[in-house]
Design an enzyme around this catalytic site. Sequence first.
Site, PDB file in Angstrom:
ATOM      1  N   CYS A 247     -46.214 -59.713  11.876  1.00 30.80           N
ATOM      2  CA  CYS A 247     -46.249 -58.466  12.642  1.00 30.80           C
ATOM      3  C   CYS A 247     -44.878 -57.788  12.623  1.00 30.80           C
ATOM      4  O   CYS A 247     -43.875 -58.414  12.958  1.00 30.80           O
ATOM      5  CB  CYS A 247     -46.678 -58.742  14.077  1.00 30.80           C
ATOM      6  SG  CYS A 247     -46.761 -57.245  15.082  1.00 30.80           S
TER       7      CYS A 247
ATOM      8  N   LYS B  30     -49.497 -67.020   9.028  1.00 30.44           N
ATOM      9  CA  LYS B  30     -49.754 -65.720   8.398  1.00 30.44           C
ATOM     10  C   LYS B  30     -48.410 -65.013   8.254  1.00 30.44           C
ATOM     11  O   LYS B  30     -47.682 -64.848   9.238  1.00 30.44           O
ATOM     12  CB  LYS B  30     -50.714 -64.886   9.249  1.00 30.44           C
ATOM     13  CG  LYS B  30     -51.098 -63.547   8.603  1.00 30.44           C
ATOM     14  CD  LYS B  30     -52.182 -62.840   9.421  1.00 30.44           C
ATOM     15  CE  LYS B  30     -52.715 -61.622   8.683  1.00 30.44           C
ATOM     16  NZ  LYS B  30     -51.751 -60.511   8.653  1.00 30.44           N
TER      17      LYS B  30
ATOM     18  N   ASN C 189     -54.367 -61.247   2.118  1.00 28.86           N
ATOM     19  CA  ASN C 189     -54.639 -60.207   3.106  1.00 28.86           C
ATOM     20  C   ASN C 189     -53.963 -58.914   2.665  1.00 28.86           C
ATOM     21  O   ASN C 189     -52.913 -58.934   2.048  1.00 28.86           O
ATOM     22  CB  ASN C 189     -54.110 -60.666   4.475  1.00 28.86           C
ATOM     23  CG  ASN C 189     -54.138 -59.575   5.540  1.00 28.86           C
ATOM     24  OD1 ASN C 189     -53.137 -59.286   6.171  1.00 28.86           O
ATOM     25  ND2 ASN C 189     -55.290 -58.969   5.749  1.00 28.86           N
ATOM     26  N   GLY C 190     -54.616 -57.783   2.994  1.00 34.14           N
ATOM     27  CA  GLY C 190     -53.983 -56.493   2.735  1.00 34.14           C
ATOM     28  C   GLY C 190     -54.812 -55.576   1.861  1.00 34.14           C
ATOM     29  O   GLY C 190     -54.978 -55.834   0.672  1.00 34.14           O
TER      30      GLY C 190
ATOM     31  N   GLY D 169     -58.949 -56.827   6.974  1.00 29.93           N
ATOM     32  CA  GLY D 169     -58.337 -56.221   8.149  1.00 29.93           C
ATOM     33  C   GLY D 169     -59.155 -55.081   8.714  1.00 29.93           C
ATOM     34  O   GLY D 169     -60.301 -55.252   9.101  1.00 29.93           O
TER      35      GLY D 169
END
Length: 329
Positions: A94, A133, A205-206, A227
């Site tokens: 994040c 993550k 991811n992404g 996501g």
Amino acid sequence: MVKTPIISVAPMMDWTTKDYRYFARLFNPNVVLYTEMVTTGAILFGDVKRHLDYNQQEHPLVLQLGGSDPKDLATCTKMAQDWGYQGVNLNVGCPSDRVQNNKIGACLMAEPDLVAECIASMQQAVDIPVTIKHRIGIDDMQSYEEMLHFVDTVAKTGCTHFVVHARIAILKGLSPKENREVPPLRYEDVYRLKRERPHLTIELNGGVKTLEETQTHLQHVDGVMIGREAYHNPYLLAELGQLWHLDAPNRFDIMQQMMPYIEQRLAEGAPLSIITRHILGLFQNLPGARKWRQALSGGNAKSIQDIENAITNMKAAIERTEKYLEEHQ
């Protein structure tokens, strides 16, 4: 490459609430769901029940923690196991200023030894999987070799499951939203990580938005985390059921299953709007979808009857379109 794919829905602040997760589970029994990121401080000094409670139907479910104190993380990880979570994930991705100031999230990529200490402490406290993550890099730490060093340092603890967001994070100068869009996606870095560390479970991811894209990634990695697309277009989760040879559920059947849950939440005193906001994307890309969103957003739905009316109107819109297409074939 993967016989049993790992497909998950990313932890998203204010979005992957327990109401969304209950809804998401109706589309696919196999997708792994994640909570919003919860900080160790919120659990240790706040309302534990509010932060850790969930519905049994949500499983398989992983708690994502934010923190950088090994002892606090171990305590919260043990609480998560006792609460019945299937796993705990440490947030090192994040990019928010708020979490940076508390040494949480992507800024921790600059401190791989501390992250390894945190992961080791968490693992020692529980039997359930502890995963991580992270980004492919941050600020001045953008090379593949630096990411590999980070992963290798953490992997020495025995951690084997890495969820890799295929973008760097620019912690100084970009907002969290910009950090999801501006840095280019570097899928090849994630593919390379799997090639060079085949014993690790690598989940990408992404930017993934379709079944076809997911299938492409699964030729190179062990899993794919979806996501925002899983939120705005939740029926994608039903389409992903093809990976397990599942029949896709009907959208109206999903709403039929959702209605008793909504009634239960209203009986508990939850405002209708905090539940309906999660179902706005159910009919994404279908005729009538815009009116469905309008009917249920911004507090427009005041009662169960308003939802029933919106369902009836959607059925009529779809039937009209189907009839038109039949007549003009």
